[in-house]
Scaffold this motif. Structure first.
Motif, short mmCIF file in Angstrom:
data_model
loop_
_atom_site.label_atom_id
_atom_site.label_comp_id
_atom_site.label_asym_id
_atom_site.label_seq_id
_atom_site.Cartn_x
_atom_site.Cartn_y
_atom_site.Cartn_z
N PRO A 13 -7.46 2.10 -2.75
CA PRO A 13 -6.52 0.71 -1.80
C PRO A 13 -7.11 -0.10 -2.35
O PRO A 13 -6.61 -1.59 -2.78
CB PRO A 13 -8.13 0.69 -0.68
N ALA A 14 -7.79 -0.38 -4.09
CA ALA A 14 -7.85 -1.48 -5.06
C ALA A 14 -6.74 -1.54 -5.37
O ALA A 14 -6.19 -2.80 -5.02
CB ALA A 14 -8.89 -1.36 -5.97
N TYR A 15 -5.70 -0.31 -6.30
CA TYR A 15 -5.00 -0.80 -7.06
C TYR A 15 -3.66 0.02 -6.97
O TYR A 15 -2.77 -0.26 -7.51
CB TYR A 15 -5.04 -1.00 -8.83
N GLU A 16 -4.03 0.88 -5.73
CA GLU A 16 -2.06 1.50 -5.06
C GLU A 16 -1.82 2.09 -6.26
O GLU A 16 -0.06 2.01 -6.45
CB GLU A 16 -1.65 0.68 -4.09
N VAL A 22 -9.18 -5.69 -1.45
CA VAL A 22 -9.59 -4.68 -1.83
C VAL A 22 -9.67 -4.20 -0.14
O VAL A 22 -9.21 -3.40 0.50
CB VAL A 22 -10.85 -3.93 -2.45
N PRO A 32 -5.17 -7.56 -7.20
CA PRO A 32 -6.49 -7.59 -5.87
C PRO A 32 -7.69 -8.42 -7.10
O PRO A 32 -8.83 -8.21 -6.23
CB PRO A 32 -7.57 -6.06 -5.60
N ALA A 89 -0.29 -2.98 -6.75
CA ALA A 89 -1.60 -4.09 -6.32
C ALA A 89 -1.93 -4.36 -6.77
O ALA A 89 -2.78 -4.36 -8.39
CB ALA A 89 -2.50 -3.56 -4.98
N ARG A 134 0.89 -1.04 -0.33
CA ARG A 134 0.11 -0.22 0.12
C ARG A 134 1.29 1.49 0.21
O ARG A 134 2.11 1.58 0.31
CB ARG A 134 -0.74 0.07 1.29
N SER A 170 -6.96 -4.26 1.87
CA SER A 170 -5.44 -3.31 1.51
C SER A 170 -4.27 -3.38 2.28
O SER A 170 -4.72 -2.60 3.21
CB SER A 170 -5.97 -1.72 0.87
N ASN A 182 -3.74 5.72 2.17
CA ASN A 182 -3.95 4.95 1.38
C ASN A 182 -5.24 5.78 0.66
O ASN A 182 -6.33 5.28 1.03
CB ASN A 182 -4.54 3.70 2.12
#
Length: 789
Positions: free
Chosen positions: A212-215, A239, A221, A219, A205, A242, A209
């Protein structure tokens, strides 16, 4: 050591000639023995068959070379305790892995190509944020890779293609880039692959943040399957958790739903429909997933508990959320923060109608533990090995409170206080009496980040690895470790062990029972007593990395017996329960356990060896047990005199004859005020009382950056964004050898080990594609004055 190995080979030869003879026990219960050199640090392990264990490591400056570059893999011969390097071409750093129904294994994902010092490869991927290939280390981008291995034995030509890794991401690869993903098989033998980093860091993260899904693209998810069941789909749970969801803890349940735990959240997940059912949070705000890395495992599945899974979690960390920081580093000095002492269990699918919730169990003995690892033993107990009393997994060159690498007291390690003494947990004992360390020696080798452990066929436990450094570093406080150890649990106090006859090589799900004969030489005392206290268990060690064993299960088969007039007795044994979700298809070790003393394990395949719906049949009724008075065994019940202090794990130490194939083996600043002060005192006490390992300053450490991305362009062509030529993986091109003695491991200005942007003299190209690699990205202040929360 040479003499010991010669004796071991002699014993094996005699055993082959005299399969039912009685052999004296050679190992001291509760002790560690030298397991030899693994050649590559044991970041990942799996048992291929009764002879061979396979080892994987990240791309780093390992002194052992293969095809002109540092090796990332090895095959370990259990009998001789020697390793041979194996060619692995894509960077397997922090991959996941799993068995397949036919006994093969796969590893999934990993890191981009890396060169010396953890810098990105000198042939970058398009955009320059990760490496496609490195000409010094010879590794390719592994973040999409699906590598396949069919384990071989000494009877095979180990240099034959069929015995080598198939590793070509241009041909076989996942849909998504995955680093630190989870893997758990379904009942049809296919494998769910969950989450992970796209590019990596300490936690998955940014801070704050805001995505939160893809940073910002770093990331992943989603989940997908091998073999594919369609396009990768977003998992909302990933997500919601995260940041603290790398290597999500996953266990298939009898219903076909999957128990998944990450951050402090828990759910039951329907893999084929992506429906989530939330369960209570982990008590006390304790994080068990990486990098808190609490020990976790499924308790043994037995007829007595109706094969109802219960999962245990021990240790980890209750650091507040902000303390975890971001991709670059934690925001507190983690090595001062004691790991949790707490243990909890949960039964996700109770059969008695009880409420699903976490239940507090006995605290860990002596101290808390991070990176502790459970190994299911065939006697029904759970062995806990490795880890540290303080801190977390991972490594870094600074924290928010210690901003200079020169002030890092343990080099890159974020953990301290190595826990060298194993402990054993017995779920059958009353609450308050389940943990013991009695009779267990303490290893002198710190086993912290990137350590591993695996049950061996003789029921000993191989322990390997530990490298909390971005590259090979032999001079820091907790160095790169190539030395393996074999730990001998308490049942090695028996002078002899059972030698079962007629063990099958395949098992079905339900159907007719099978017979195993236990000769009179396998036990002493009354035959009725021995037969009544004999169990048959299936042990699957799984794929181990980062203090967990993906796919590990222990299952007791149902059995009755018939005592024979010659002192032998016949076990009538049920096949595996007719529900492949309880024990997914694939390889297991079958042990016969007489009064707590296991035989040597025999590798069996459960199921039809294929991916797909497994044939099932109703379990055939077992015949009633037949007892016969006045019949006794002829084996010894002598306990080795030098083992008299070892714990018997609540079983009477008897018996038996050693199996023919027994091989001679065997872890906020000001924010927390009083709380952190107490914890620092506790940490200091833990370091001084529990380990005997140094907690020192000033040790040198390798600098560098580890990063990751992926590409499917693995062909021998010029990359459009680079003038460098990328050779075909299977061309085995001539490459410059890595000469560790000529390269400094101490850069004047070390940088974050999770960066790929080539700062501080690195060879990479800076990239702002992902926020973690862009220093202008919003994050907590990195000034010399710590922010108060």
């Amino acid at each position: 050591m040479v003499q010991h190995r010669q004796l071991s080979m002699l014993a094996l030869g005699l055993a082959a000639a005299l399969p039912y003879a009685t052999f004296a026990q050679q190992h001291k219960a509760g002790s560690f023995e030298d397991g030899g050199d693994t050649l590559v640090s044991g970041m990942m392990l799996f048992l291929g068959n009764e002879e061979k264990l396979y080892i994987l490591d990240k791309s780093e400056a390992n002194p052992t070379q293969i095809n002109g570059h540092p090796a990332m893999g090895a095959v370990y011969d259990i009998a001789t305790r020697t390793a041979t390097p194996m060619l692995v071409t894509s960077n397997v750093f922090c991959a996941s892995g799993m068995h397949l129904p036919n006994g093969s294994f796969i590893t999934l994902g990993g890191n981009g190509a890396i060169g010396p010092g953890g810098d990105i490869g000198d042939v970058p991927n398009p955009g320059g944020g990760s490496g496609q290939y490195d000409s010094v280390f010879g590794d390719y981008d592994g973040a999409l890779a699906i590598r396949v291995l069919d384990p071989c034995t000494s009877a095979d030509n180990l240099h034959d293609t069929k015995c080598q890794w198939y590793d070509d991401p241009s041909v076989l690869h996942m849909q998504k880039r995955r680093w630190y993903s989870a893997a758990e098989p379904l009942g049809d033998g296919s494998v769910a692959i969950i989450g992970g980093f796209v590019n990596g860091g300490y936690v998955n993260r940014n801070f704050p943040n805001t995505d939160p899904a893809y940073e910002g693209g770093a990331a992943e998810p989603t989940y997908e399957f091998f073999p594919s069941k369609g396009d990768a789909q977003v998992m909302k749970f990933m997500v919601d958790t995260s940041g603290l969801n790398a290597y999500a803890l996953s266990y298939l349940m009898p219903s076909g739903q999957m128990f998944v735990q990450a951050n402090i959240s828990t759910m039951m997940w329907e893999p084929l429909t992506n429906v989530e059912h939330r369960l209570p949070d982990m008590p006390g705000g304790i994080v068990r997933v990486y990098p808190a890395s609490g020990a976790n495992a499924m308790l043994p599945l037995t007829p007595a508990n109706n094969y109802t899974p219960t999962v245990i979690f021990c240790g980890g960390s209750d650091m507040p959320d902000e303390a975890w920081g971001n991709y670059s580093w934690p925001f507190i000095n983690t090595w001062d923060y004691p790991a949790s002492t707490k243990c909890h269990t949960i039964t996700p699918e109770p059969t008695d109608g009880s409420t699903v919730d976490y239940v507090e169990d006995d605290d860990l003995p002596v101290h808390g533990r991070t990176m502790g690892q459970f190994i299911s033993l065939p006697d029904g107990t759970m062995l806990l090995v490795n880890g540290g009393a303080n801190g977390t997994a991972g490594y870094a060159t600074q924290t928010l409170l210690t901003t200079s690498y020169s002030d890092m007291p343990l080099g890159m390690s974020l953990s301290s206080g190595p826990m060298g003494q194993p402990a054993v947990y017995d779920p059958r004992k009353p609450k308050g009496q389940r943990w013991s360390t009695a009779g267990f020696d303490t290893s002198s080798i710190p086993r912290l980040y990137h350590s591993s452990a695996m049950l061996l066929p003789d029921a000993s436990v191989l322990i390997a690895g530990s490298n909390p450094n971005v590259d090979v570093n032999m001079s820091t406080v907790y160095p790169t470790t190539y030395k393996a150890e074999i730990f001998y649990p308490s049942y090695f106090a028996a002078s002899n062990r059972p030698v079962p006859q007629g063990v099958p090589k395949t098992l079905s799900y339900g159907g007719p029972s099978f017979d195993i004969t236990i000769p009179a030489s396998s036990y002493s005392g009354a035959a009725n007593d021995a037969a009544s206290n004999t169990t048959v268990v299936l042990a699957r060690g799984g794929f181990t990395t980062h203090a967990m064993n993906m796919g590990q299960r222990m299952l007791q088969l149902n059995n009755t017996f018939t005592v024979n007039r010659d002192g032998s007795y016949t076990l009538h044994v049920s096949q595996a329960p007719p529900n492949p979700n309880i024990l997914q298809p694939g390889p297991c070790l079958l042990f016969v356990v007489v009064d707590g003393i296991p035989s040597n394990g025999t590798m069996v395949i459960v199921g039809n060896g294929q991916i797909g719906q497994q044939p099932t049949a109703a379990a055939a009724p077992l015949p009633a047990s037949v007892r016969l008075d006045s019949v006794s065994g002829t084996g010894s019940n002598v306990v080795n005199s030098d083992n008299s202090g070892a714990s018997g794990t609540s079983h009477t130490v008897l018996i038996a004859a050693i199996v023919a194939a027994v091989a001679a083996v065997g872890i906020f600043g000001a924010i927390f005020g009083i709380i952190i002060a107490k914890r620092r005192r506790a940490a200091a006490k833990a370091s001084s009382l529990s380990t005997g390992y140094p907690l020192a300053r000033g040790a040198s450490s390798t600098d560098g950056a580890a990063g990751g991305a992926m590409t499917t362009n693995m062909r021998g062509v010029r990359d459009s964004d680079s003038s460098a030529f990328v050779p075909l993986q299977h061309d085995n091109p001539s490459m410059m050898s890595w000469n560790a003695s000529s390269v400094s491991v101490n850069s004047p200005v070390p940088y974050s080990p999770y960066r790929d942007d080539g700062l501080s003299g690195g060879r990479g190209v800076a990239s702002a594609d992902f926020d973690p690699y862009d220093q202008s990205a919003p994050r907590m202040s990195t000034s010399q004055v710590p922010r108060r929360f």
